[in-house]
Design a protein around this motif. Sequence first.
Motif, PDB file in Angstrom:
ATOM      1  N   GLU A   1      49.699  42.975  38.388  1.00  0.00           N
ATOM      2  CA  GLU A   1      49.371  41.875  39.298  1.00  0.00           C
ATOM      3  C   GLU A   1      50.583  41.380  40.084  1.00  0.00           C
ATOM      4  O   GLU A   1      50.454  40.972  41.236  1.00  0.00           O
ATOM      5  CB  GLU A   1      48.763  40.712  38.507  1.00  0.00           C
TER       6      GLU A   1
ATOM      7  N   ARG B   1      38.578  43.908  37.015  1.00  0.00           N
ATOM      8  CA  ARG B   1      38.828  42.725  36.194  1.00  0.00           C
ATOM      9  C   ARG B   1      39.866  43.092  35.133  1.00  0.00           C
ATOM     10  O   ARG B   1      39.569  43.851  34.196  1.00  0.00           O
ATOM     11  CB  ARG B   1      37.531  42.255  35.527  1.00  0.00           C
TER      12      ARG B   1
ATOM     13  N   GLY C   1      43.235  38.282  36.413  1.00  0.00           N
ATOM     14  CA  GLY C   1      42.226  37.897  37.380  1.00  0.00           C
ATOM     15  C   GLY C   1      41.350  39.052  37.832  1.00  0.00           C
ATOM     16  O   GLY C   1      41.347  40.129  37.233  1.00  0.00           O
ATOM     17  N   ARG C   2      40.599  38.800  38.912  1.00  0.00           N
ATOM     18  CA  ARG C   2      39.707  39.796  39.499  1.00  0.00           C
ATOM     19  C   ARG C   2      40.207  40.160  40.889  1.00  0.00           C
ATOM     20  O   ARG C   2      40.638  39.294  41.653  1.00  0.00           O
ATOM     21  CB  ARG C   2      38.276  39.261  39.583  1.00  0.00           C
TER      22      ARG C   2
ATOM     23  N   THR D   1      40.941  39.363  46.967  1.00  0.00           N
ATOM     24  CA  THR D   1      40.720  38.603  45.729  1.00  0.00           C
ATOM     25  C   THR D   1      39.414  37.817  45.737  1.00  0.00           C
ATOM     26  O   THR D   1      39.021  37.274  44.717  1.00  0.00           O
ATOM     27  CB  THR D   1      41.873  37.611  45.495  1.00  0.00           C
TER      28      THR D   1
END
Length: 278
Positions: free
Chosen positions: A171, A202, A207-208, A222
């Motif tokens: 990320e 995911r 997060g996604r 996002t």
Amino acid sequence: MAPEATPSGAPDTMVQARAALRDVVSGLVTLVRSVPDANTASVGTWTVADVAAHLSHAFRVDTDAIAGRPVPEATVTTAGMAEVNARMLAEDGERDPAVLADRISALAHEFDEVASRSRAAAVDWLQGARMPPSAVACHLLEECLIHGYDIARATGRSWPIRRHHALLAVEGGVFPLIAALPPTALLNQEKAGSFQAHFDLRLRGGGRTSMVFDRGSLTLDTGCTRDVDAHLSADPAALMLVFIGRQGIGKPLVEGKLTAWGRRPWKLARMLTVISPP
């Protein structure tokens, strides 16, 4: 201890990345120093000593980037980075694991000092990509995690990858890198030219993110979760190893580290053939 936060209350990614690097580098230096045979085959045509030397080059480049110094000219594609890495290895004759372990340790201390002083909003990385310094730090973390895995696997040693380290690498490093580079950079253009897909990724503990593949380009979003071909719930370490080509998808699926569902989950297998990480 809770992660140090910014004035907005959000965790400071650079602080987290520096802490993760200190954790990982300690084990990495021990691992490199313990290599019994520098000529042991590791990944591709590289020996374990080649991998260790390459890691030292990654520290040098990323330190220079954060410090605002020139970095090598490179095209961030599989072929482009292979050329740069080969040149740097050819120019560096050191392959003694003990010497390389000392070099990595010294470079890691230098990186941490430079990163601690960085106040830039963005710095110039390879191919002129503008990224936050924290993204450069997270990229370096990914290099350590992946190449530590390469050395450990080649020498029969253990190299556990902690979830929060892998999550930071993905990320905090991979996603900003994808956003900073041209959308064609990380794909095999011959295989990706006709590929269209939308995946909801995911990351466990994170997060996604929507990954949108569109005829040779890859973009991230996002917020978009409509018209998704497949959903993928992933352990960050397993995802990183699969995406970088160090592990097949079968074992993580059986172990439950990757779980897929949706209208067209078969497109996930195709995705792995079009991704071409540098």
